[in-house]
Design a protein around this motif. Structure first.
Motif, PDB file in Angstrom:
ATOM      1  N   ILE A 176      -2.293   3.617  -0.620  1.00  0.00           N
ATOM      2  CA  ILE A 176      -3.475   3.238  -1.397  1.00  0.00           C
ATOM      3  C   ILE A 176      -4.011   1.969  -0.745  1.00  0.00           C
ATOM      4  N   LYS A 216     -12.964  -0.694   2.914  1.00  0.00           N
ATOM      5  CA  LYS A 216     -12.849   0.736   3.221  1.00  0.00           C
ATOM      6  C   LYS A 216     -13.060   1.082   4.685  1.00  0.00           C
ATOM      7  N   HIS A 217     -13.383   0.085   5.540  1.00  0.00           N
ATOM      8  CA  HIS A 217     -13.665   0.407   6.928  1.00  0.00           C
ATOM      9  C   HIS A 217     -12.612  -0.094   7.914  1.00  0.00           C
ATOM     10  N   THR A 221     -10.278   9.925   8.333  1.00  0.00           N
ATOM     11  CA  THR A 221     -10.955  10.815   7.379  1.00  0.00           C
ATOM     12  C   THR A 221     -11.337  10.081   6.098  1.00  0.00           C
ATOM     13  N   GLN A 222     -10.676   8.953   5.834  1.00  0.00           N
ATOM     14  CA  GLN A 222     -10.987   8.154   4.649  1.00  0.00           C
ATOM     15  C   GLN A 222     -12.051   7.096   4.932  1.00  0.00           C
ATOM     16  N   GLY A 223     -12.598   7.103   6.137  1.00  0.00           N
ATOM     17  CA  GLY A 223     -13.675   6.182   6.475  1.00  0.00           C
ATOM     18  C   GLY A 223     -13.257   4.957   7.265  1.00  0.00           C
ATOM     19  N   ILE A 224     -11.982   4.877   7.627  1.00  0.00           N
ATOM     20  CA  ILE A 224     -11.512   3.732   8.412  1.00  0.00           C
ATOM     21  C   ILE A 224     -12.061   3.824   9.834  1.00  0.00           C
ATOM     22  N   GLU A 256       0.827  -1.210   0.000  1.00  0.00           N
ATOM     23  CA  GLU A 256       0.000   0.000   0.000  1.00  0.00           C
ATOM     24  C   GLU A 256       0.865   1.265   0.000  1.00  0.00           C
ATOM     25  N   GLU A 263      -1.140   9.327  10.865  1.00  0.00           N
ATOM     26  CA  GLU A 263      -1.654   8.381   9.883  1.00  0.00           C
ATOM     27  C   GLU A 263      -3.026   7.866  10.292  1.00  0.00           C
ATOM     28  N   ASN A 275       1.892   8.084   1.418  1.00  0.00           N
ATOM     29  CA  ASN A 275       0.432   8.059   1.494  1.00  0.00           C
ATOM     30  C   ASN A 275      -0.057   6.762   0.870  1.00  0.00           C
ATOM     31  N   LEU A 310      -5.560  10.444   9.373  1.00  0.00           N
ATOM     32  CA  LEU A 310      -5.787  10.450   7.924  1.00  0.00           C
ATOM     33  C   LEU A 310      -6.664   9.273   7.517  1.00  0.00           C
ATOM     34  N   LEU A 311      -6.388   8.106   8.076  1.00  0.00           N
ATOM     35  CA  LEU A 311      -7.194   6.930   7.764  1.00  0.00           C
ATOM     36  C   LEU A 311      -8.642   7.128   8.203  1.00  0.00           C
TER      37      LEU A 311
END
Length: 438
Positions: A139, A144-145, A188-191, A21, A182, A137, A185-186
């Motif tokens: 990928i 997604k969770h 905010t991405q829906g984690i 990733e 990190e 960063n 940030l994760l």
């Protein structure tokens, strides 16, 4: 100019997944990511070589993918543990490999790909360098969770059966600040679920701060809005102390789950493995951990280690019969070159190893069904991972993705992937539950 298509195949452990990733994150601006390996102009294979079967899978994958070189594949990159361990041999024996990188050499991956495209000159870089953790960063390749968070790299334990320190180097921790950033940030991405992993999470921070800081890290990550679950993987038994046990009791975001690689309970075998704990301490630790309500303990075991007598094996068998462990992964000992244990004279026949593994798994299958039956009628929180025709498929707080059981969820209304719901257990199988949304 049209971007070249880049694909990736990641083999092995979750730590490898994170490496994949990370380097995908460093390449995504330059290339178009494709999920179809047959369409890729550039293909990266991130290999594993922890045990013989993983090594063989990696080699077979490289050979299988190399056939695309006669079609549209322009650049074949091989990275990871196998290329670190056997890089020169692979590079010489498989001419289809264009770029070969070790686990400490990801920082130049973009440069190497661009150089090869320009010149056509093959590149190998798997030399040792000061152990650091490659950061970029990411990928995400997980749903997604949830996401894995690698908190340190390498290992100082030097178990006699393990090649990891020679591949991954000495233990190096990431800073708390870096990990919290990190984690934010994760989020905010829906984690919603962070799975903390390292070769040995219990020694986190020792190299950076002069003392172990795992609990401080857990507490800082627990402050992040959006993160609901934090899960612990690979906590070595000798470093699980009262403070960590108390944190498991009181921290509502910390999953009631811990993965402890015990490997064995015979003092003789533990000593030959160069493990730093013994049978009586393991029993006392399990007893203490059982004070945490609803805690699920997972472990990995090795059977057929050199010199393991029937008496040694029966100690392990008795330990499992006592239902001390909820979830178990059992491995037959793999004689890995360049490890101390590979030089031992008293190697065990393969058929004995397999028989012992199967014996442990039969006992644990029965144990698992009995342990799961005790949860029938109880209510738990579950996360929805996927859906099939009849059920939603999810996990409870004490089920880690990919290695533990699941829960099949009945619901009269639609649920979203990544949604947390309250469920009641209505029945179970050997390893899995069936539940309904309350």
């Amino acid at each position: 100019m049209k971007k070249l298509k880049l694909g990736v195949i990641s083999l092995g452990c979750d730590k490898n997944t994170i490496d994949t990733e990370m380097f995908l994150g460093s390449l995504v601006d330059k290339f178009e990511i494709t999920l179809n390996e047959e369409d890729a102009d550039i293909l990266i294979i991130n290999t594993c070589s922890f045990i013989e079967s993983a090594k063989q899978e990696s080699i077979d994958t490289i050979l299988d993918i190399s056939k695309y070189k006669s079609k549209n594949l322009k650049v074949l990159v091989v990275t990871g543990c196998l290329s670190k361990r056997y890089g020169k041999e692979l590079f010489e024996d498989i001419p289809e490999i264009d770029i070969l990188l070790g686990v400490m050499n990801y920082d130049n991956i973009l440069k190497y790909i661009e150089d090869f495209i320009k010149t056509g000159n093959r590149i190998i870089d798997n030399e040792n360098k000061e152990n650091t953790i490659f950061e970029a960063n990411r990928i995400l390749t997980t749903p997604k969770h949830y996401a894995y968070l690698k908190i340190s790299e390498g290992c100082n334990n030097n178990c006699t059966f393990c090649i990891i320190p020679k591949i991954r180097g000495r233990h190096v921790s990431r800073s708390i600040e870096s990990l919290v950033n990190e984690g934010k940030l994760l989020a905010t991405q829906g984690i919603k679920e962070l799975i903390l992993i390292a070769q040995d999470i219990t020694k986190y921070g020792l190299d950076l701060y002069g003392e172990k800081r795992l609990i401080q890290l857990i507490r800082e990550l627990s402050k992040i809005d959006g993160i609901k679950w934090i899960r612990l993987h690979y906590a070595y038994p000798e470093d699980i102390d009262d403070n960590l046990i108390e944190e498991l009791k009181i921290n509502s975001k910390l999953c009631k789950y811990i993965d402890i690689p015990l490997q064995h309970v015979s003092d003789k075998i533990l000593k030959k493995m160069a493990r730093h704990t013994r049978k009586d301490k393991i029993y006392k630790l399990i007893e203490k951990l059982r004070e945490v309500p609803d805690l699920v303990i997972r472990t990995s075991l090795i059977v057929g280690f050199p010199g393991e007598t029937q008496e040694d094996f029966e100690m392990l068998e008795e330990f499992i019969k006592q239902k001390n462990i909820d979830n178990i992964g059992v491995f037959t000992y793999s004689q890995e070159e360049d490890t101390v244990a590979a030089t031992f004279d008293d190697q065990i026949d393969e058929d004995i190893k397999i028989k012992r593994r199967d014996t442990i798994m039969r006992i644990q299958q029965k144990n698992s069904k009995e342990l799961l039956e005790k949860k029938i009628g109880k209510k738990f929180e579950a996360v929805v991972d996927s859906k099939n025709d009849d059920y939603y498929i999810g996990r409870l707080n004490f089920q880690s993705p990919g290695i533990d059981g699941i829960i099949y969820i009945k619901s009269s209304h639609n649920l979203n992937i990544g949604e947390f719901v309250n469920v009641k257990i209505v029945s179970c199988m050997e390893y899995d539950f069936i539940g309904e949304v309350i």
